[in-house]
Design a protein around this motif. Structure first.
Motif, PDB file in Angstrom:
ATOM      1  N   ASP A   1      -8.068 -15.548  46.387  1.00  0.00           N
ATOM      2  CA  ASP A   1      -8.155 -16.957  46.001  1.00  0.00           C
ATOM      3  C   ASP A   1      -6.857 -17.726  46.200  1.00  0.00           C
ATOM      4  OD1 ASP A   1      -7.013 -15.472  43.857  1.00  0.00           O
ATOM      5  OD2 ASP A   1      -7.436 -17.130  42.489  1.00  0.00           O
TER       6      ASP A   1
ATOM      7  N   GLU B   1     -13.053 -16.900  48.837  1.00  0.00           N
ATOM      8  CA  GLU B   1     -12.077 -17.246  47.813  1.00  0.00           C
ATOM      9  C   GLU B   1     -12.634 -17.060  46.400  1.00  0.00           C
ATOM     10  OE1 GLU B   1      -9.991 -20.980  48.563  1.00  0.00           O
ATOM     11  OE2 GLU B   1     -10.746 -20.914  50.623  1.00  0.00           O
ATOM     12  N   GLU B   2     -13.851 -16.559  46.301  1.00  0.00           N
ATOM     13  CA  GLU B   2     -14.514 -16.411  45.008  1.00  0.00           C
ATOM     14  C   GLU B   2     -15.309 -15.113  44.997  1.00  0.00           C
ATOM     15  OE1 GLU B   2     -17.737 -16.750  42.136  1.00  0.00           O
ATOM     16  OE2 GLU B   2     -17.969 -16.783  44.318  1.00  0.00           O
TER      17      GLU B   2
END
Length: 222
Positions: A8, A31-32
């Motif tokens: 992230d 990113e998650e």
């Protein structure tokens, strides 16, 4: 070789993606955590790089869920957690390796190479008939003649040789070598295959890269 990075921190993510792509890896990113798990389970990756702490589910949970599906793809944790207990916990969760932030890119690169090594034989040299491919030197020889290949030609030949004796589907080739998915004209593969055959001076007698009509290609020794 195709790698998924779940991270992230945008600066680290961009740095890793650029560096790995310069080393001829195909890179996908998330990113998650939930997105990362979805990609990990639905994609065909050769290695996962997971940050421990990401929004949504953690890298640890991604690892747990991934291993529950009997996936054996190597996993390396990237994390700022650095106690002995945390290191042990990360490895016990199913990871193959663990690297602490901050880290040197070259160290990470070597750890990736270790995880992608074949289970037997030389770790950097692959042979196909009288063709030798050296991933450390980024070198291809036919007998003793060095063959000059572009980055994509080298990556394509490496993918075929690593899967020697196995039919490589066109969709798998385009995903692992070009990072292109789904409905894409795979005719670009034919162009590169023809270029490889020409540069490697493959004749009918030593045609180590064979077409499997309607499916893809196979690297095999005659």
């Amino acid at each position: 070789m195709r790698i998924l990075i779940v991270e992230d921190e945008q600066g680290i993510l961009n740095f890793l993606k650029q560096g790995l792509e310069e080393e001829s890896y195909v890179v996908d990113t998330a990113e998650e955590g939930n997105q990362g798990l979805h990609l990990a389970l639905s994609g065909d990756y050769d290695l996962l790089l997971l940050d421990w702490m990401v929004p949504g589910i953690s890298g640890i949970e991604i690892c747990h869920q991934f291993r529950k599906e009997f996936k054996t793809t190597p996993i390396i944790f990237l994390t700022a957690k650095d106690t002995l207990d945390e290191t042990i916990f990360g490895l016990q969760s199913g990871a193959n390796d663990y690297i602490k932030k901050p880290f040197h890119f070259n160290e990470l690169l070597e750890r990736i190479k270790v995880q992608l090594r074949p289970k037997s034989g030389d770790h950097s040299i692959f042979k196909l008939g009288d063709i030798t491919l050296n991933t450390d030197k980024h070198e291809v020889l036919k007998v003793n003649e060095e063959i000059s290949l572009t980055q994509k030609e080298f990556a394509l030949l490496e993918y075929l040789i690593r899967n020697k004796g196995v039919v490589c589907k066109r969709t798998s080739i385009i995903e692992h070598v070009w990072d292109i998915h789904f409905d894409y004209d795979t005719g670009v593969i034919d162009v590169y295959i023809n270029a490889l055959r020409k540069k490697l001076k493959l004749s009918e007698e030593d045609n180590y890269i064979q077409t499997v009509r309607g499916i893809g290609y196979i690297a095999k020794e005659i």
